[in-house]
Design a protein around this motif. Structure first.
Motif, PDB file in Angstrom:
ATOM      1  N   ALA A  34       1.030  -1.522  -0.113  1.00  0.00           N
ATOM      2  CA  ALA A  34      -0.008  -0.162  -0.401  1.00  0.00           C
ATOM      3  C   ALA A  34       0.902   1.439  -0.032  1.00  0.00           C
ATOM      4  N   SER A  35       1.647   1.212   0.426  1.00  0.00           N
ATOM      5  CA  SER A  35       3.152   2.157   0.772  1.00  0.00           C
ATOM      6  C   SER A  35       3.473   2.612  -0.603  1.00  0.00           C
ATOM      7  N   ALA A  36       3.855   1.842  -0.712  1.00  0.00           N
ATOM      8  CA  ALA A  36       4.465   1.820  -2.446  1.00  0.00           C
ATOM      9  C   ALA A  36       3.577   2.660  -3.447  1.00  0.00           C
ATOM     10  N   VAL A  37       2.074   2.378  -3.421  1.00  0.00           N
ATOM     11  CA  VAL A  37       1.437   2.494  -4.471  1.00  0.00           C
ATOM     12  C   VAL A  37       0.324   3.347  -4.176  1.00  0.00           C
ATOM     13  N   THR A  38       0.107   4.023  -3.687  1.00  0.00           N
ATOM     14  CA  THR A  38      -1.209   4.596  -2.743  1.00  0.00           C
ATOM     15  C   THR A  38      -0.724   6.471  -3.135  1.00  0.00           C
ATOM     16  N   GLY A  39       0.745   6.745  -3.070  1.00  0.00           N
ATOM     17  CA  GLY A  39       1.272   8.382  -3.485  1.00  0.00           C
ATOM     18  C   GLY A  39       1.042   7.813  -4.706  1.00  0.00           C
ATOM     19  N   ASP A  40       1.339   6.854  -5.727  1.00  0.00           N
ATOM     20  CA  ASP A  40       0.188   7.197  -7.410  1.00  0.00           C
ATOM     21  C   ASP A  40      -0.656   7.462  -7.689  1.00  0.00           C
TER      22      ASP A  40
ATOM     23  N   LYS B  28      -1.266  10.426  -6.627  1.00  0.00           N
ATOM     24  CA  LYS B  28      -1.048  11.818  -7.688  1.00  0.00           C
ATOM     25  C   LYS B  28      -1.700  12.123  -9.287  1.00  0.00           C
ATOM     26  N   ARG B  29      -1.797  10.881  -9.528  1.00  0.00           N
ATOM     27  CA  ARG B  29      -1.984  10.423 -10.673  1.00  0.00           C
ATOM     28  C   ARG B  29      -3.717  10.782 -10.975  1.00  0.00           C
ATOM     29  N   PHE B  30      -4.696  10.610  -9.883  1.00  0.00           N
ATOM     30  CA  PHE B  30      -6.287  10.015 -10.355  1.00  0.00           C
ATOM     31  C   PHE B  30      -7.262  11.039  -9.364  1.00  0.00           C
ATOM     32  N   GLY B  31      -6.068  11.393  -7.789  1.00  0.00           N
ATOM     33  CA  GLY B  31      -6.704  11.849  -6.578  1.00  0.00           C
ATOM     34  C   GLY B  31      -6.801  11.289  -6.199  1.00  0.00           C
ATOM     35  N   LYS B  32      -7.388  11.454  -4.739  1.00  0.00           N
ATOM     36  CA  LYS B  32      -7.739  10.876  -3.302  1.00  0.00           C
ATOM     37  C   LYS B  32      -8.652  10.831  -2.628  1.00  0.00           C
ATOM     38  N   LYS B  33     -10.056  10.242  -3.957  1.00  0.00           N
ATOM     39  CA  LYS B  33     -11.353  10.010  -3.120  1.00  0.00           C
ATOM     40  C   LYS B  33     -11.038   8.200  -3.315  1.00  0.00           C
ATOM     41  N   PHE B  34     -10.975   7.451  -2.698  1.00  0.00           N
ATOM     42  CA  PHE B  34     -11.236   6.221  -2.930  1.00  0.00           C
ATOM     43  C   PHE B  34     -12.465   5.093  -3.182  1.00  0.00           C
ATOM     44  N   TYR B  35     -12.548   4.432  -3.209  1.00  0.00           N
ATOM     45  CA  TYR B  35     -13.768   2.787  -3.185  1.00  0.00           C
ATOM     46  C   TYR B  35     -12.662   1.797  -2.963  1.00  0.00           C
ATOM     47  N   PHE B  36     -12.980   1.175  -2.019  1.00  0.00           N
ATOM     48  CA  PHE B  36     -12.294   0.005  -1.637  1.00  0.00           C
ATOM     49  C   PHE B  36     -13.226  -0.843  -1.697  1.00  0.00           C
ATOM     50  N   ILE B  37     -13.275  -2.467  -2.627  1.00  0.00           N
ATOM     51  CA  ILE B  37     -13.560  -3.773  -2.796  1.00  0.00           C
ATOM     52  C   ILE B  37     -12.864  -4.370  -2.038  1.00  0.00           C
TER      53      ILE B  37
ATOM     54  N   LEU C 104      -4.409   7.181   3.304  1.00  0.00           N
ATOM     55  CA  LEU C 104      -5.070   8.049   2.028  1.00  0.00           C
ATOM     56  C   LEU C 104      -5.210   9.090   3.803  1.00  0.00           C
ATOM     57  N   LYS C 105      -5.679   9.467   4.868  1.00  0.00           N
ATOM     58  CA  LYS C 105      -6.069   9.903   5.197  1.00  0.00           C
ATOM     59  C   LYS C 105      -4.998  11.155   5.832  1.00  0.00           C
ATOM     60  N   ALA C 106      -3.452  10.332   5.551  1.00  0.00           N
ATOM     61  CA  ALA C 106      -2.703  11.608   5.426  1.00  0.00           C
ATOM     62  C   ALA C 106      -2.880  12.187   5.068  1.00  0.00           C
ATOM     63  N   VAL C 107      -2.886  12.909   3.684  1.00  0.00           N
ATOM     64  CA  VAL C 107      -3.126  13.446   2.266  1.00  0.00           C
ATOM     65  C   VAL C 107      -4.670  14.309   2.777  1.00  0.00           C
ATOM     66  N   GLY C 108      -5.529  14.045   3.443  1.00  0.00           N
ATOM     67  CA  GLY C 108      -6.595  14.798   4.282  1.00  0.00           C
ATOM     68  C   GLY C 108      -7.420  13.718   2.653  1.00  0.00           C
ATOM     69  N   GLY C 109      -7.776  12.902   2.150  1.00  0.00           N
ATOM     70  CA  GLY C 109      -8.747  11.775   1.065  1.00  0.00           C
ATOM     71  C   GLY C 109      -9.602  11.470   2.081  1.00  0.00           C
TER      72      GLY C 109
ATOM     73  N   PRO D 263     -16.017   7.565  -7.067  1.00  0.00           N
ATOM     74  CA  PRO D 263     -14.757   7.994  -6.886  1.00  0.00           C
ATOM     75  C   PRO D 263     -13.989   8.297  -7.851  1.00  0.00           C
ATOM     76  N   ASN D 264     -12.408   8.655  -7.514  1.00  0.00           N
ATOM     77  CA  ASN D 264     -11.777   8.569  -8.598  1.00  0.00           C
ATOM     78  C   ASN D 264     -11.501   7.364  -9.102  1.00  0.00           C
ATOM     79  N   VAL D 265     -10.854   7.077  -7.830  1.00  0.00           N
ATOM     80  CA  VAL D 265     -10.034   5.274  -7.953  1.00  0.00           C
ATOM     81  C   VAL D 265     -11.035   4.177  -8.082  1.00  0.00           C
ATOM     82  N   LEU D 266     -10.500   3.162  -7.674  1.00  0.00           N
ATOM     83  CA  LEU D 266     -11.439   1.806  -7.011  1.00  0.00           C
ATOM     84  C   LEU D 266     -10.894   0.939  -7.225  1.00  0.00           C
TER      85      LEU D 266
END
Length: 415
Positions: A162-168, A171-180, A198-203, A229-232
């Motif tokens: 999660a740490s490796a990919v979250t920032g990317d 940065k590319r899509f936004g900070k509104k996520f939907y998790f399945i 996500l919460k660390a950047v106000g998502g 969401p920006n990202v699923l």
């Protein structure tokens, strides 16, 4: 089900991809010089939704056993691999672990792909004082809050991925996520790690937590669509992830939101339609590393022997067996306590690490500090049918993992 590999079995048999074969007899294996074998017991879900991933881990382990036996074995002793099916069930996995230790008298245990099973197995192996390598079970506590002197892990923790990919993704899509997310150990710790980042950047986020073997995602995808969401993030695994991806594109949702998550493995990417071969993910090992000559040789040799391109799961199984060899050589014994001590701080040689940098089992928590390959899935490219992922960044494991103190591991060694 019990599958046995040893020096009396030929390469063709060792690399059979089908796991639905009759049980092979497992008599004591004695070489011409009379040495008893080094026995490795492997528990993995050979049936169920994670079976494709498990099959690759077993194939990788068998490939390594074949190579090692042809080179003289471990400390001059032949290696025997005994494989049991956990059927993706915790109780069955624990039962099979007991069988391998108490009846088959294995020296080392591998398993399981399912993080919940791997964790339960670790209770058994620790009580029995047997070295336990977890090739592909990701939930954090295994090398975190519940770390154990005899347990080592090859795949990443969920926090590392999660740490490796979250920032990317942000940065590319936004900070509104939907998790399945699947409702078991892996899913819970993976979603928690993403949410923390996500919460660390106000998502913000919404989540659907579903049974691990879910096949119908329509209602969940409708909820995701409404959330906009920006990202699923598809955190499901194996067949469940594949089913979810297929339905995602059937709904045409790839036109409305980005797709991504921690893992979308080679076995799964190849099993979905080209429209679903998409998204930003983390690969824990990747076969196309142009600047690492050892990888090119390994891939060529594996393709020749197995008739397929190796995945991260193949590398997990391959590395697990070679880790036993390296630990025994360093310890000068096939003894769990001595090998565990030898594995602390053990650096994998380039032909086993198969990636750049210093790849080490960290002494403090027994987590392998390997690289994370972040990039994008796509339909097959010029490199052939397995050219379905392009790496955009290589994240060192140590950077993604944080410190041992942050994992919560407080290692206690036997007296």
């Amino acid at each position: 089900m019990s599958i046995v590999s040893g020096p009396r079995l030929g390469r063709r048999r060792l690399l059979q991809s089908s796991l639905l074969i009759p049980a092979l007899a497992a008599p004591p294996l004695i070489s011409a010089r009379g040495e008893t074998p080094v026995k490795i017991g492997m528990v993995d879900p050979l049936t169920g939704i994670l079976s494709a991933l498990a099959a690759s881990e077993v194939e990788g382990a068998k490939y390594a056993v074949d190579l090692i036996n042809k080179s003289g074995g471990i400390l001059g002793r032949p290696v025997q691999l005994l494989v049991e099916d956990s059927a993706n069930d915790v109780g069955t996995g624990v039962q099979k672990t007991h069988k391998l230790i108490e009846r088959d008298k294995v020296d080392v245990i591998f398993g399981d792909v399912n993080s919940g099973i791997a964790y339960a197995m670790s209770q058994v192996t620790t009580a029995a004082k047997v070295l336990h390598i977890v090739p592909g079970g990701h939930t954090d506590p295994i090398t975190g809050t519940d770390c154990k002197w005899n347990v080592f892990r090859i795949c990443n923790t969920t926090s590392m991925d999660a740490s490796a990919v979250t920032g990317d993704l942000i940065k590319r899509f936004g900070k509104k996520f939907y998790f399945i997310t699947p409702d078991y150990a892996y899913g819970h710790t993976l979603q928690d790690a993403f949410v923390k980042n996500l919460k660390a950047v106000g998502g913000e986020f919404q989540a659907a937590v579903l049974p691990i073997n879910t096949t119908e995602f329509s209602a969940t995808l409708i909820q995701a669509k409404a959330y906009k969401p920006n990202v699923l993030l598809n955190n499901m695994g194996g067949l469940a992830q594949i089913d979810c991806m297929k339905q995602f594109v059937q709904f045409g949702m790839q036109k409305e939101m980005a797709l991504g998550g921690a893992l979308f493995e080679l076995e799964s990417i190849k099993a979905v339609p080209k429209e679903a071969q998409a998204g930003t993910w983390a690969m824990e090992w990747w076969w196309d590393q142009p600047n690492v000559p050892e990888v090119a040789k390994f891939v060529a040799d594996f393709r020749k022997a197995a008739g397929k391109t190796p995945s991260a799961r193949h590398w997990f199984g391959f590395t697990a067996v070679h880790s036993v060899r390296l630990a025994a050589a360093k310890a000068k014994a096939v003894d769990s306590v001595k090998m565990a001590t030898a594995m602390e701080g053990l650096e994998l040689p380039p032909d086993i690490a198969l990636q750049p940098g210093k790849i080490v089992y960290r002494a403090g928590d027994h987590q392998l500090m390997s690289n994370i390959f972040v990039g994008d899935a796509h339909p097959p490219g010029k490199g052939g049918p397995d050219d379905v992922f392009t790496v955009s960044a290589v994240v060192p494991g140590e950077k993604a993992a944080g410190s041992v103190e942050q994992t919560g591991c407080k290692m206690v060694h036997p007296a």
